[in-house]
Scaffold this active site. Structure first.
Site, PDB file in Angstrom:
ATOM      1  N   ARG A  97       5.666 -13.492   8.923  1.00  0.00           N
ATOM      2  CA  ARG A  97       6.267 -12.185   8.712  1.00  0.00           C
ATOM      3  C   ARG A  97       7.568 -12.096   9.501  1.00  0.00           C
ATOM      4  O   ARG A  97       7.813 -12.858  10.418  1.00  0.00           O
ATOM      5  CB  ARG A  97       5.306 -11.072   9.103  1.00  0.00           C
ATOM      6  N   LYS A 151       4.300   0.324  10.400  1.00  0.00           N
ATOM      7  CA  LYS A 151       4.389   1.595   9.666  1.00  0.00           C
ATOM      8  C   LYS A 151       3.936   2.760  10.536  1.00  0.00           C
ATOM      9  O   LYS A 151       4.515   3.834  10.501  1.00  0.00           O
ATOM     10  CB  LYS A 151       3.488   1.549   8.427  1.00  0.00           C
ATOM     11  N   GLU A 191       0.879  -1.166   0.000  1.00  0.00           N
ATOM     12  CA  GLU A 191       0.000   0.000   0.000  1.00  0.00           C
ATOM     13  C   GLU A 191       0.919   1.219   0.000  1.00  0.00           C
ATOM     14  O   GLU A 191       1.825   1.284   0.827  1.00  0.00           O
ATOM     15  CB  GLU A 191      -0.778  -0.010   1.325  1.00  0.00           C
TER      16      GLU A 191
HETATM   17  P1  ATP Z   1       0.174  -1.783   7.056  1.00  0.00           P
HETATM   18  O1  ATP Z   1      -0.883  -2.828   6.902  1.00  0.00           O
HETATM   19  O2  ATP Z   1       0.572  -1.437   8.469  1.00  0.00           O
HETATM   20  O3  ATP Z   1      -0.012  -0.593   6.194  1.00  0.00           O
HETATM   21  P2  ATP Z   1       1.914  -3.740   5.870  1.00  0.00           P
HETATM   22  O4  ATP Z   1       3.140  -4.067   6.616  1.00  0.00           O
HETATM   23  O5  ATP Z   1       0.845  -4.739   5.741  1.00  0.00           O
HETATM   24  O6  ATP Z   1       1.499  -2.411   6.537  1.00  0.00           O
HETATM   25  P3  ATP Z   1       1.871  -3.429   3.000  1.00  0.00           P
HETATM   26  O7  ATP Z   1       2.285  -2.226   2.263  1.00  0.00           O
HETATM   27  O8  ATP Z   1       0.463  -3.844   2.895  1.00  0.00           O
HETATM   28  O9  ATP Z   1       2.295  -3.160   4.496  1.00  0.00           O
HETATM   29  O10 ATP Z   1       2.845  -4.631   2.709  1.00  0.00           O
HETATM   30  C1  ATP Z   1       3.239  -5.043   1.444  1.00  0.00           C
HETATM   31  C2  ATP Z   1       3.684  -6.470   1.503  1.00  0.00           C
HETATM   32  O11 ATP Z   1       4.776  -6.625   2.403  1.00  0.00           O
HETATM   33  C3  ATP Z   1       2.592  -7.379   1.977  1.00  0.00           C
HETATM   34  O12 ATP Z   1       2.496  -8.465   1.061  1.00  0.00           O
HETATM   35  C4  ATP Z   1       3.033  -7.845   3.319  1.00  0.00           C
HETATM   36  O13 ATP Z   1       2.652  -9.154   3.540  1.00  0.00           O
HETATM   37  C5  ATP Z   1       4.545  -7.710   3.269  1.00  0.00           C
HETATM   38  N1  ATP Z   1       5.080  -7.422   4.587  1.00  0.00           N
HETATM   39  C6  ATP Z   1       4.824  -6.349   5.355  1.00  0.00           C
HETATM   40  N2  ATP Z   1       5.451  -6.437   6.536  1.00  0.00           N
HETATM   41  C7  ATP Z   1       6.154  -7.595   6.521  1.00  0.00           C
HETATM   42  C8  ATP Z   1       7.000  -8.269   7.455  1.00  0.00           C
HETATM   43  N3  ATP Z   1       7.274  -7.760   8.651  1.00  0.00           N
HETATM   44  N4  ATP Z   1       7.550  -9.449   7.070  1.00  0.00           N
HETATM   45  C9  ATP Z   1       7.290  -9.960   5.873  1.00  0.00           C
HETATM   46  N5  ATP Z   1       6.490  -9.396   4.956  1.00  0.00           N
HETATM   47  C10 ATP Z   1       5.918  -8.224   5.266  1.00  0.00           C
HETATM   48 MG    MG Z   2      -1.124  -4.109   4.662  1.00  0.00          MG
END
Ligand code: ATP
Ligand code: MG
Length: 590
Positions: free
Chosen positions: A293, A303, A58
């Protein structure tokens, strides 16, 4: 969650992909060289990509080390199995996205060494470009009796959702006719109802043991200007409805996400199956797989919390070298190779665990060890006066010395610097009254000036308060490193040094972990309370003359001290600024 240092890299995703390739699961897909529905794709050629994965952030923040794990995984699998990984911005939520984030995200993924180009396509996609199809998909679900407009209040909906042990209750609006639902949904789209007045829900099963299948919301009314579609829409799809559709339109084969989406997988399949039945999507459909994760000790990856560190000025921006963002790690001196190595070492598993921060630092050391040029730097300087200089060298004020740029890579060449009558050495390399076992300089002892001569310490000068202001020593003639006489005198201590007249002062930022606690935000704790007050110390060091013009981003091993990088923002010709990337050894190990 268990604490593991080096969990064995598991390759369950590779096994799934290899099985799919062996069985030809995705062999008969067609691809129109653009995302599209079943009819569009069918008109295309056989998909030249054996698999398609995607990285779908996102655009609402900067990427961090957790994202790097997902990036290395998705792009790495595509690369290894003759596929391609799409760069997709999941921008279906109108409120939070910004161009600044889009730019920084594409930049970070490319910097990490990955490309979304493949088979003649750019594969850079924005989910908001699929709003038309998503709307059409919602109408198709309504027409086939699989979705309805619900006018319960949010409170009623919550109350009727049931619990883990109790079934939910059907909404009084659940059995409207398709025609009535369609008319209402179009009114929603046309702005005839207030935000939150009604929502479109999938009609599945209010008694399902999986709460995610109790008629989840799929479209909501939200008057918000979208960065891409402007004010065209006042209804927006929910993430769990949009995501499987995005994957399907892009011909994704393996949709890899983190474990918290495991319970959403049945809905993911439900959406795609219903749309395939309606003829909008074609088999084989994408499949979702979940992995754990990244949780890294001493690091936060939320974030929202990273944003708080920035906006409340606990750090100096998203690219502060203490931040776990990709831009921060880059500025700290991390290389793409080190991050890829880290991702490889931690592997991919289906069980949550904590990775020790030292695993990340270890990957950086292992990468930089063979690459970084060596240099001498004195971080805590005290003067050393060579009192018999004239007797040894006469009127000359400089004696040329040289050293390999890298001890194991002759091809990297040699570096030169001069020995001069006055040098800087580390304050800790002299002791007036040393304890037993101290081999460096003290009155009466001999040590070697690295790449130079053996010297004989004769004493020191002090100020009125008794602080040592200069160390005094005499050169032992004919003992220069690299000459036949070098071994004539055996010494145990080796002293790193920089010429006081020719060396260059440099600002050095001594970074350390941002938090003092391994789990800064565990157990409802306020992570701000465990910020490390010593995470940044700025010192003036003396460095070899050649480092005066170090190019931004160049990495060095300052001998004895660790790996340092010329700061990419602040370093200037003649005015170098270095960041400590990582110490030579892990000093946090207990
Ligand atoms: P938020 O939901 O807080 O905005 P998010 O960490 O889910 O943040 P996204 O931008 O939706 O952020 O993440 C993009 C991709 O990165 C997703 O496919 C997510 O699964 C992966 N991702 C995010 N954080 C991690 C993590 N700590 N370890 C592994 N993959 C991650
Ligand atoms: Mg997300």
């Amino acid at each position: 969650m268990s604490e593991e240092k080096n969990p064995a890299p598991s390759n369950f995703l590779r096994q799934i992909i290899e099985r799919d390739l062996a069985q030809g699961t995705y062999a008969n897909r067609h691809w129109a060289h653009a995302p599209g529905d079943a009819a569009q794709q069918a008109a295309g050629e056989p998909d030249p990509a054996k698999i398609r994965t995607r990285f779908p952030p996102e655009p609402n923040g900067y990427l961090h080390i957790g994202h790097a794990k997902s990036i290395c995984l998705n792009f790495g699998l595509a690369r290894d199995y003759g596929g391609v990984c799409h760069m997709r911005f999941d921008d279906t939520n109108p409120e939070k996205e910004e161009q600044e984030y889009v730019d920084s995200i594409t930049d970070s993924v490319q910097w990490l060494g990955f490309s979304w180009q493949g088979f003649g396509d750019t594969n850079l996609y924005f989910a908001s470009n699929y709003f038309d199809f998503m709307y059409r998909a919602a109408e198709a679900l309504i027409e086939t009796g699989h979705a309805y407009v619900d006018q319960q209040t949010a409170d009623e909906m919550r109350a009727n959702r049931g619990t883990l042990t109790e079934a939910g209750k059907d909404s009084p609006w659940r059995n409207r006719s398709a025609a009535e639902n369609l008319a209402l949904f179009r009114e929603m789209r046309d702005g005839r109802h207030a935000d939150g007045a009604m929502i479109l829900r999938a009609k599945i099963d209010m008694a399902s043991p999986n709460i995610n299948l109790r008629d989840p919301a799929i479209y909501r009314i939200k008057r918000a200007t979208h960065h891409n579609t402007g004010d065209k829409w006042c209804i927006y799809p929910m993430y769990t409805f949009a995501h499987p559709i995005e994957d399907a339109l892009e011909n994704i084969t393996h949709s890899i996400c983190t474990l918290e989406f495991e319970d959403q997988r049945p809905f993911y399949d439900w959406v795609l199956d219903r749309l395939a039945e309606a003829g909008l999507l074609a088999h084989p459909l994408p499949k979702q797989y979940e992995f754990a994760r990244l949780n890294l000790t001493y690091v936060i990856t939320s974030k929202r919390k990273l944003m708080q560190l920035v906006t409340e000025n606990f750090v100096e921006g998203w690219d502060d070298p203490r931040m776990p963002t990709i831009v921060g790690l880059r500025r700290r001196g991390y290389t793409p190779e080190a991050i890829q190595l880290f991702a490889e070492r931690i592997g991919v598993s289906k069980a949550d665990s904590w990775i020790d921060y030292s695993t990340l630092e270890g990957a950086l050391r292992d990468d930089l060890d063979s690459k970084a040029a060596r240099a001498m730097a004195v971080l805590d300087p005290v003067k050393l006066k060579l009192t018999n200089w004239a007797a040894v060298f006469g009127a000359a004020q400089a004696e040329p010395c040289s050293a390999p740029v890298h001890p194991h890579h002759e091809e990297m060449g040699r570096r030169s610097f001069n020995l001069t009558p006055e040098l800087y050495i580390e304050r800790e390399d002299f002791m007036e009254a040393p304890p037993k076992g101290y081999h460096r300089l003290f009155p009466g002892n001999m040590s070697r000036l690295k790449y130079g001569y053996v010297i004989h310490c004769t004493g020191c000068e002090k100020d009125a308060a008794g602080n040592v202001t200069a160390v005094l020593a005499e050169i032992v003639p004919d003992t220069k490193s690299g000459t036949p006489g070098a071994d004539s005198v055996k010494v145990k201590g080796v002293i790193t040094w920089v010429s006081a007249s020719e060396g260059v002062p440099a600002e050095v930022r001594m970074y350390d972990r941002l938090f003092t606690e391994a789990h800064p935000d565990a157990g409802g704790r306020n992570f701000i309370d465990s910020l490390n007050p010593d995470s940044k110390k700025v010192i003036t060091a003396w460095v070899e003359p050649e480092l005066a013009n170090a190019a931004p981003d160049t990495k060095f091993q300052f001998e004895r001290h660790g790996y340092f990088v010329a700061d990419r923002k602040d370093t200037q010709p003649g005015k170098p600024v270095f960041n400590r990337a990582v110490t030579l050894k892990d000093s946090w190990q207990k």
